[in-house]
Design a protein around this motif. Structure first.
Motif: not given
Length: 220
Positions: A42-45, A69-75, A124-136
């Protein structure tokens, strides 16, 4: 096509960073390591030091390319959404949505199998999207604008078609899409994210999911 080939496709379709500059080999390693870390923890961990270690670069190298780190996520997610997911989902779904199906069950079977293939290729990309879309908010807005609206419009036409044929009960189209999407999404989420190691019989689970949808929506 496996997940590694999916990552290679990502790099082929997005050879520039957020500022339009060509990605360096180090940036590609950073992005790949970040995808792995964000997917696993997960992004936060995930820390930039862990990402740097996995990418075999100094932590300072990450911050030379990405301010936070947020910019890396968006990148990672922005080019994925713009250059890979949006056109791929729309183009890939077209293969399903453009067909003439005899019944709604046939359409549901085709679309679930289509999405399973996509998820297995880009897990992996699907996991990131599902985990992070609700929080960003940025990611949520991108998803709605670049994917959600287009897919919804196409699904709306299909549901309306089968309602007009008398195969589905009369209800607001939005509700019919929501009930269908949550049932299918629940199956795929459990199958690939929550309990991927279970002994799954995909064909049987697909039949059960479609049976559940149709028993609640089919005209009697």
């Amino acid at each position: 096509m496996g997940e590694q080939e999916g990552l290679e496709e990502l790099f082929r379709t997005s050879e520039t960073d957020l500022y339009g500059e060509e990605l360096t080999p180090k940036q590609k390693r950073i992005v790949e390591a970040a995808i792995q870390m964000f997917s696993e923890k997960g992004y936060s961990s995930s820390s930039t030091s862990e990402i740097a270690k996995r990418a075999k670069v100094a932590e300072g190298t990450i911050f030379r390319h990405y301010k936070t780190k947020k910019e890396l996520l968006l990148a990672i997610v922005t080019p994925v959404m713009s250059n890979l997911l949006a056109p791929f989902i729309i183009r890939d779904l077209d293969k399903v949505l453009s067909q003439n199906y005899k019944c709604y069950e046939d359409f549901l079977t085709a679309i679930v199998k289509n999405r399973q293939t996509f998820i297995e290729k880009h897990i992996s990309i699907v996991k990131i999207l599902l985990q992070e879309i609700p929080f960003h908010n940025e990611l949520r807005s991108q998803f709605i604008e670049r994917i959600g609206k287009e897919v919804y419009n196409r699904l709306e036409a299909i549901v309306t078609h089968f309602q007009d044929k008398g195969e589905l009960i009369e209800m607001p189209t939005q509700a019919a899409i929501r009930l269908t999407a949550t049932s299918i999404g629940g199956f795929l989420l459990t199958r690939y994210i929550l309990l991927p190691d279970n002994d799954w019989d995909d064909e049987e689970e697909l039949k059960r999911t479609i049976h559940f949808i149709m028993n609640g929506m089919k005209a009697r």
